[in-house]
Design an enzyme around this catalytic site. Structure first.
Site, mmCIF file in Angstrom:
data_model
loop_
_atom_site.group_PDB
_atom_site.id
_atom_site.type_symbol
_atom_site.label_atom_id
_atom_site.label_comp_id
_atom_site.label_asym_id
_atom_site.label_seq_id
_atom_site.Cartn_x
_atom_site.Cartn_y
_atom_site.Cartn_z
ATOM 1 N N GLU A 245 0.697 -1.226 -0.064
ATOM 2 C CA GLU A 245 -0.324 -0.483 0.032
ATOM 3 C C GLU A 245 0.914 1.467 -0.121
ATOM 4 O O GLU A 245 0.925 2.634 1.041
ATOM 5 C CB GLU A 245 -0.965 -0.517 1.288
ATOM 6 N N GLU B 68 -4.404 -10.547 0.705
ATOM 7 C CA GLU B 68 -5.567 -10.507 1.715
ATOM 8 C C GLU B 68 -6.870 -10.779 1.372
ATOM 9 O O GLU B 68 -6.933 -10.697 0.650
ATOM 10 C CB GLU B 68 -5.293 -8.891 1.762
#
Length: 773
Positions: A470, A540
């Site tokens: 991220e 994820e």
């Protein structure tokens, strides 16, 4: 000192040595009690009395003896302060650690190196009141040559650990913010000529029987010590037919341009002007070019084939030891070490990820370094306990979210058998779309990725290099990816940011589609489309906060049945609840806001498959069943005919025992053991059960046949007879007489007075209420 080094992103280190993950024979630990003060500013000077703190430890963790005015802060996407990068608050908790040490007499004429295992987030090293160097990156070791700073007898060391820095903006992970020294500190000694860098890259040929090993070693020296006649050598222990690897260094002298022969000048001129533009340089020409421009002394490279090996996999983690030696000109061993390697092959072919040629499935989980009592300070036993627990629940893969773990963690993954996504310590969540293109952070990105790869390249468990988490997608990622692709072509790249918003893009930085929390329909649609140019493995999914992890079965039904879908990593391992003692003496698991901090993200850190005290949550039982090594199907349960699918990719079922029971109304009527056929990997074999209780006439009530698969022998993670899989099938009962026809007239369930009427009930209903205390 070094100016405002803590707000200079271009300055990632000063005087730090190249990354070297190598054990040394001459080594002493500096762990234990240190003098300690916590200051309010990065440039403040210590004054007054000192406390005693053990190293490694975090000053943000309340240990009872001393409580400092700096507590843990939990944030997910926001920063814990309002400054813009690279500026940080003036109030900046800074720990000063001091201790004395004495160098062994045997080290008097040796090179001495200080190794800092981990710190948060900047370290400045001072030896005997002289500044040695500075380093950033909280999760990779930093080493410094302190030979010239050491004196005979007593020496002093001071570490200044600054909590907030320019590096904080690229360590903005979903976790607790801490301050302190999180990993061990040690000193080691070498001769003045030493191994400076060492890279082992094992591989596997398509026959799955022949291993390959590439070794790159860089030998260097201090104080102008010559390298001539020093020898670097390596051998694979216990493998008699392995090729010998040895190189003695010589000093090469370059021919002066004015001293070239006519032949030499003609050859160099023709090469320089493009005669061999297609790369087809004749061997005699190569020989002359090497003579004129010889390699610098100190570099050794070997590539060998190793016959008749057993491949490494998570199912069968076979390791081999490589012994490394550096010999002085007299032939005496000056330096010796060893590394464990495993021979395996990792590649992406089309939309499949192939491990040793097989499209393995990753039953993975994300894992932070966490302990409810010590924060991010973990021991080898703690790491091992984590991995053994995951083995017991049938996980086979780990993503080191979101930074490199301690090297001992990967040693254990190699030993126990896990596939690992090694992730660089880069996350700029609060500045997702800016820092990734900020040239001031270019060196930091490349530095963190390259040093991780250099440290961990020999580990067979590492199957992907991840460029971080991220942090957007920008030029800094492209530069990092370019380094990795050149330095280690044996592994594919992984980076979710490269495909965020468009799964058809990002080929420069990721060889796998690794989305976060995609819909099941999305992953199936991608895998079946003509645009599916890479395998899909979710980095994820199934966020484990509270009573969640719904649709696990549906996700895995799609994965198991669709080519190109190869698993994913559940978020995450533990609830990050820190032990906190309340004023009345009770203990609780604390989360964001429980330490009085203003900026926090609440209980979002409690999102694991285990509670903080290691108690498993219910979803683990479902995941264990999904990830089991077998799948049993019923051809006809009532006649005892079944089939077993071996879901393993590399081993058969000979190490397991399959038991069965038949029960009616919860009472076991019969039991037995199935003689499991050998059933090769991915094979499907039929088997039969014989019991009189399969016949409905011999039992009454609700009936089931239940299978239980267990290990025949003990393993490192479980005793013999430990259950690893189960299956249950309903058996047909003998016919039951139909109930009498009930009155079909409409029934009023509520009387005119508001009373509830259950016409077929025996006991009247009672209202039961419960509220949280």
């Amino acid at each position: 000192m070094y100016g405002k080094y803590w707000m200079s992103p271009e300055t990632t280190s000063i005087n730090r040595l190249p990354m070297l993950n190598m054990e040394h024979l001459h080594s002493i630990t500096l762990d234990g009690p240190w003098r300690f003060q916590l200051l309010d500013r990065a440039d403040a000077s210590p004054a007054g009395s000192w406390n005693i703190e053990n190293v490694p430890s975090l000053w943000t963790i309340d240990k009872g003896e001393h409580h400092y005015k700096d507590s843990p802060i939990y944030t997910n996407t926001q920063m814990p302060f309002d400054n813009l990068p690279p500026s940080v608050p003036l109030h900046n908790p800074t720990g000063i650690y001091e201790r004395d040490f004495t160098i062994p007499d045997a080290w008097e004429k040796k090179r001495i190196v200080l190794s800092l295992g981990g710190f948060e987030s900047v370290a400045v090293v001072t030896i005997n009141s002289k500044d040695v160097g500075m380093a950033k990156d909280s999760h990779l070791a930093s080493e410094f040559d302190i030979t010239s700073y050491i004196k005979k007898g007593n020496n002093s060391i001071r570490l200044r650990i600054v909590k907030w820095s320019d590096a904080t903006f690229i360590e903005d992970q979903d976790q607790w913010w801490h301050g302190g020294i999180s990993r061990s500190i040690k000193l080691f000694a070498t001769e003045h000529v030493f191994i400076e860098r060492l890279y082992l890259t094992p591989g596997l040929l398509p026959d799955n029987k022949t291993g390959t090993l590439k070794i790159r070693a860089y030998v260097n020296s201090i104080n102008e010590a010559p390298l001539a006649n020093w020898t670097f050598q390596a051998r694979i222990v216990g493998v008699s037919k392995a090729q010998k690897m040895s190189q003695t260094f010589i000093n090469h002298s370059r021919t002066l341009w004015t001293k070239k022969t006519r032949e030499q000048k003609e050859i160099t001129d023709s090469e320089f002007h493009g005669k061999y533009w297609d790369g087809n340089v004749p061997d005699p020409v190569k020989k002359v070019l090497r003579e004129l421009d010889p390699p610098n002394p100190g570099y050794a490279e070997f590539e060998v084939k190793v016959p008749n090996i057993s491949p490494w996999s998570a199912e069968s983690p076979t390791l081999y030891e490589v012994e490394i030696q550096l010999l002085d000109p007299s032939g005496k061993v000056a330096e010796i070490t060893s590394k464990k390697i495993g021979f395996r092959d990792v590649k992406v072919v089309g939309n499949e990820f192939l491990f040793n040629g097989k499209p393995v499935i990753l039953y993975g989980i994300n894992r932070h370094d966490f302990n409810r009592e010590t924060g991010r300070v973990l021991t080898r036993d703690m790491f091992r306990s984590d991995l053994l627990e995951l083995k017991r629940w049938n996980f086979n893969a780990i993503r080191t979210s979101h930074y490199p773990n301690d090297p001992v963690f990967l040693d254990l993954c190699d030993e126990l058998g896990f596939y690992v996504v090694g992730e660089a310590n880069i996350e700029s969540h609060a500045f997702l779309d800016s820092i990734c293109d900020d040239q001031k952070y270019l060196v930091a990105f490349v530095d963190r990725v390259s040093r991780m790869v250099e440290r961990d390249i020999h580990h067979p468990s590492v199957i992907f290099w991840s460029l971080g988490n991220e942090s957007g997608f920008g030029l800094n990622h492209l530069a990092s990816a370019a380094f990795v692709r050149k330095f280690d072509s044996s592994r594919p790249l992984h980076y979710e940011g490269g495909i965020r918003g468009n799964w058809t893009h990002g080929q420069e930085v990721t060889d796998v589609i690794c989305p976060m929390y995609p819909n099941i329909s999305a992953i199936v649609s991608y895998a079946k489309s003509k645009k599916a140019d890479r395998p899909l493995i979710m980095c994820e999914y199934s966020h484990a906060m509270g009573n969640s992890n719904g649709t696990l079965a549906e996700y895995w039904e799609a994965i198991h049945s669709t080519k190109g879908l190869q698993g994913g990593f559940i978020w995450e391992f533990w609830d990050h609840g820190i032990d906190q003692k309340l004023p009345d003496g009770r203990m609780r698991s604390a989360y964001g806001g429980d330490f009085g901090e203003d900026k926090h993200d609440g209980n979002f850190c409690c999102d694991g498959m285990f509670f903080p005290d290691r108690t498993p949550k219910p979803a683990l039982y479902e995941m264990k069943h999904i990830a089991s090594p077998i799948l049993i199907s019923a051809k006809n349960a009532n006649t005892g005919r079944f089939a077993v699918l071996n879901k393993n990719f590399f081993i058969d079922l000979q190490g397991y025992e399959l038991g069965w029971t038949i029960a009616a109304n919860g009472e076991i009527l019969d039991r037995g053991i199935v003689k499991i056929p050998k059933t090769k990997a991915r094979g499907n074999t039929a088997f039969a059960i014989s019991s009189k209780f399969l016949k409905p006439a011999n039992r009454s009530g609700e009936s089931f046949i239940t299978f239980s698969l267990s290990h025949k022998s003990p393993t490192s993670w479980a005793p013999a007879n430990f259950e690893v899989a189960w299956a249950q099938f309903r058996l047909t009962n003998k016919s039951i007489s139909k109930p009498k026809t009930l009155n079909t007239k409409p029934v009023e369930f509520v009387t005119a007075e508001g009373e509830i009427v259950l016409p077929y009930g025996v006991i009247a209903p009672q209202l039961t209420l419960w509220r949280a205390p």
